[in-house]
Design an enzyme around this catalytic site. Structure first.
Site, PDB file in Angstrom:
ATOM      1  N   ARG A 192       7.612 -10.940   4.735  1.00 20.83           N
ATOM      2  CA  ARG A 192       7.478 -10.955   6.323  1.00 20.83           C
ATOM      3  C   ARG A 192       8.265 -12.081   7.070  1.00 20.83           C
ATOM      4  NH1 ARG A 192       0.767 -10.131   5.805  1.00 20.83           N
ATOM      5  NH2 ARG A 192       0.878  -8.427   4.492  1.00 20.83           N
ATOM      6  N   ASP A 219      -2.716  -8.220  -5.087  1.00 18.15           N
ATOM      7  CA  ASP A 219      -2.985  -6.968  -4.314  1.00 18.15           C
ATOM      8  C   ASP A 219      -3.604  -5.761  -5.260  1.00 18.15           C
ATOM      9  OD1 ASP A 219      -3.363  -5.412  -1.800  1.00 18.15           O
ATOM     10  OD2 ASP A 219      -1.165  -5.030  -1.674  1.00 18.15           O
ATOM     11  N   LYS A 273     -12.349  -4.099   8.216  1.00 18.99           N
ATOM     12  CA  LYS A 273     -12.085  -4.856   7.031  1.00 18.99           C
ATOM     13  C   LYS A 273     -13.039  -6.053   6.713  1.00 18.99           C
ATOM     14  CE  LYS A 273      -8.161  -7.908   8.762  1.00 18.99           C
ATOM     15  NZ  LYS A 273      -6.981  -8.381   8.399  1.00 18.99           N
ATOM     16  N   HIS A 275      -5.416  -1.368  -4.831  1.00 20.12           N
ATOM     17  CA  HIS A 275      -5.798  -0.283  -3.966  1.00 20.12           C
ATOM     18  C   HIS A 275      -6.835   0.483  -4.862  1.00 20.12           C
ATOM     19  CE1 HIS A 275      -2.368  -1.825  -1.818  1.00 20.12           C
ATOM     20  NE2 HIS A 275      -3.084  -1.424  -0.647  1.00 20.12           N
ATOM     21  N   HIS A 285      -8.574  -1.444   0.264  1.00 22.01           N
ATOM     22  CA  HIS A 285      -7.105  -2.429   0.033  1.00 22.01           C
ATOM     23  C   HIS A 285      -8.081  -3.689  -0.190  1.00 22.01           C
ATOM     24  CE1 HIS A 285      -4.053   0.250   2.350  1.00 22.01           C
ATOM     25  NE2 HIS A 285      -5.382   0.675   2.920  1.00 22.01           N
ATOM     26  N   GLN A 294       1.439 -11.372  -3.446  1.00 23.43           N
ATOM     27  CA  GLN A 294      -0.043 -10.807  -3.080  1.00 23.43           C
ATOM     28  C   GLN A 294      -0.847 -10.541  -4.408  1.00 23.43           C
ATOM     29  OE1 GLN A 294      -1.442  -9.068   0.561  1.00 23.43           O
ATOM     30  NE2 GLN A 294       0.562  -8.228   0.617  1.00 23.43           N
ATOM     31  N   CYS A 320       0.992  -1.109  -0.162  1.00 25.79           N
ATOM     32  CA  CYS A 320      -0.047   0.148  -0.230  1.00 25.79           C
ATOM     33  C   CYS A 320       0.877   1.391   0.050  1.00 25.79           C
ATOM     34  CB  CYS A 320      -1.054   0.024   1.249  1.00 25.79           C
ATOM     35  SG  CYS A 320      -0.548  -0.911   2.499  1.00 25.79           S
TER      36      CYS A 320
END
Length: 588
Positions: free
Chosen positions: A304, A324, A410, A326, A456, A322, A275
């Protein structure tokens, strides 16, 4: 599968069986010293110091035999209370028990005695060792005492115990089923991915066939996103510490991040999420309300530092990718864009035949605000907005306190995999926080600067975890469009030049239709080659003999089936082409 820790009866029984195992081990290994033997969700275990001895697979039957002998003795299990001083004297030669006792409050301490074995324990336990006779030792491993790599390695042995032999047998069948579904075993059999400590724990490497699946998943979701108006980007796998200080991740998430790298006076970290990078892409140019919604997507590499004990193949690693995105929206667009995300999640689940899932509204814990962005007004606004949208869309959900992201509430879509515990596959998070931190804005219709809201979202979650989930759900028997090898062609005789020429013609025809096909003309017997094709879960195994060559047909066998079907070559190729293009789960 049963959770031994949550079932009170099974918990007591398994705790008692842990002591039974410890007693049997003491009989076989008189020098044995014991640390802890708790009940866990999967049964029980005990951590043991055996000195110079090491438990091996071949030692387990002897331990089980001694456990049965002790259980048959029918010794009563007796609870006793002793003072802390008496406990220190009783276990004066056992540094592990002395460590436990030193951390107990002053006063009476409970221990349990069964024949010639006594151990510290809060209990409770069953009344007699014979009640623990329906057991099985499942696995063993080495662990550091207290989880500290500076301490010595103890032996940990896991087991399960049930009231009846029938329940035990049923559970063992489920464990065997789980073993066959484990994506790590399937990945090895199908040659999909590997891990090696020299590269690093939690850093899986995808082999050619595994990467083929990975690419198919990437192509699938990117095509879906493009049709929905997403713009795909590529951003670096590192960022400065200042980037994450701006976003707030440094304060709320740095314990899960790899440590900083100091270079030329700057501090960089491997990124744990994407993000902040996407915020900077939005900030790269001026935006009008007419530009929104702006949907930025990326298949992004993230890192991570997960605890080593939580690592599990490609389901949970220290590197993952991911799916991912946005979405930068105006407040008026939240409901419509959130609805589109939910539709994409559910249509994806339909495509992959995913039916066992539940929706969770993850909220901040108002009693523990330390790990969240400090803005009560923002949280109330965000949680109410997300709850209102979900209610208006008619989404059935449960609320879970304390599961929100640090910057906002979320929707989590949790799946129940074929084995293991429930986990989140897809998510959509509502964020009023990061756009403000990065001073993002758009020019509204009144000419004023306004702060956008960000959604997100991740549909497949991480491609790695999604692949693990699908492998376990299907036992590796993937739909043809997703299978790394879709067809394997096997001539009956590998020394027949005319037959080999026909096999190569079949392969060429299928390759022209972009079918992933392999020619197996090794000197191995046909039965061996067929079995290997079954192990590797190839959807269509084609056997070509003299009749097939003369008639221009193919004989094929579906994975997991014994029957053989004959079709004209052109008809087979056309049907296969349609099955792949339509991403059908059904084989013809």
């Amino acid at each position: 599968m049963v959770n031994f820790k949550e079932d009170e009866q099974l918990s007591v029984l398994n705790h008692s069986c842990a002591h039974l195992m410890a007693q049997a081990i003491r009989h076989l290994y008189p020098q044995a010293k014991f640390w802890v033997g708790p009940v866990v969700a999967e049964g029980f275990y005990y951590d043991i110091d055996l000195g110079d001895d090491v438990i091996r697979d071949e030692d387990i039957p002897a331990i089980e035999k001694e456990m049965k002998k002790v259980a048959k003795s029918g010794k009563k299990i007796i609870r006793k209370e002793i003072s802390k001083e008496e406990a220190m004297e009783m276990f004066k030669d056992d540094e592990y028990k002395l460590d436990l006792i030193s951390h107990l409050e002053d006063g009476n301490i409970t221990c349990y005695e069964q024949g010639d074995f006594t151990d510290l324990c809060r209990g409770p336990h069953v009344d007699n060792v014979k009640l623990c006779r329906n057991f099985k030792l499942i696995k063993h491993s080495g662990v550091y005492w207290k989880g500290d790599s500076n301490n010595r390695v103890l032996q940990r042995i896991y087991g399960v115990c049930f009231p009846t032999p029938e329940e035990l047998e049923e559970h063992l069948k489920l464990l065997e089923e789980a073993k066959e579904r484990d994506h790590r075993k399937i990945g090895k059999d199908m040659q999909l991915f590997m891990v090696d400590d020299l590269v690093g724990r939690g850093l899986p490497m995808f082999l050619p066939k595994g990467y083929t699946i990975w690419q198919e998943l990437e192509n699938y979701i990117k095509e879906k996103e493009r049709k929905a108006g997403y713009l795909h980007v590529m951003t670096p796998c590192v960022g400065t510490v200042n980037l994450y200080k701006t976003s707030g991740h440094w304060d709320h998430y740095k314990e899960n991040m790899f440590p900083p790298m100091e270079m030329e006076g700057e501090s960089f970290v491997l990124r744990p999420m994407n993000c902040p990078h996407h915020m900077m892409i939005y900030a790269n140019r001026r935006h009008s309300y007419k530009d929104l919604p702006m949907r930025i997507g990326e298949i992004a590499h993230d890192f991570r530092f997960e605890a080593s004990g939580t690592l599990k193949g490609i389901e949970r690693g220290r590197h993952f990718c991911q799916n991912d995105a946005h979405l930068f929206v105006t407040p008026e667009q939240i409901k419509e864009e959130f609805s589109r995300v939910v539709d994409m999640i559910f249509s994806t689940y339909k495509d992959f035949n995913i039916t066992d899932y539940r929706c969770v509204l993850s909220l901040r814990d108002p009693e523990n605000k330390v790990k969240y962005h400090d803005d009560d007004e923002m949280w109330e606004k965000a949680e109410n907005a997300l709850r209102e949208v979900m209610n208006s869309l008619g989404i059935e959900y449960t609320e879970e306190i304390g599961e929100a992201a640090f910057y906002g509430p979320k929707l989590d879509v949790n799946v129940k995999p074929a084995i293991g515990n429930e986990y989140t596959l897809s998510t959509c998070q509502l964020d009023f926080c990061l756009p403000a931190k990065f001073q993002l804005y758009y020019i509204d219709s009144d000419g004023e600067k306004k702060t956008p809201v960000v959604l997100h979202r991740a549909i497949l979650g991480s491609l790695d975890r999604f692949m693990a989930y699908i492998l376990e759900e299907t036992k590796g028997n993937l739909p043809t469009w997703l299978a790394p090898v879709q067809v394997r062609v096997m001539p009956v005789k590998n020394d027949d030049e005319e037959l080999l020429a026909y096999a190569q013609e079949v392969c060429s025809l299928l390759e022209e239709k972009s079918v992933r096909v392999e020619l197996d003309n090794r000197s191995e017997k046909l039965g061996y080659r067929m079995r290997e094709g079954q192990i590797q879960k190839v959807p269509y195994l084609l056997v070509l003999g003299k009749n097939e060559k003369n008639d221009r047909t193919v004989s094929y066998r579906l994975h997991g089936e014994a029957e053989t079907t004959v079709l004209p070559l052109d008809e087979f190729a056309e049907k296969l082409d349609q099955q792949i293009k339509t991403k059908s789960y059904k084989k013809f």
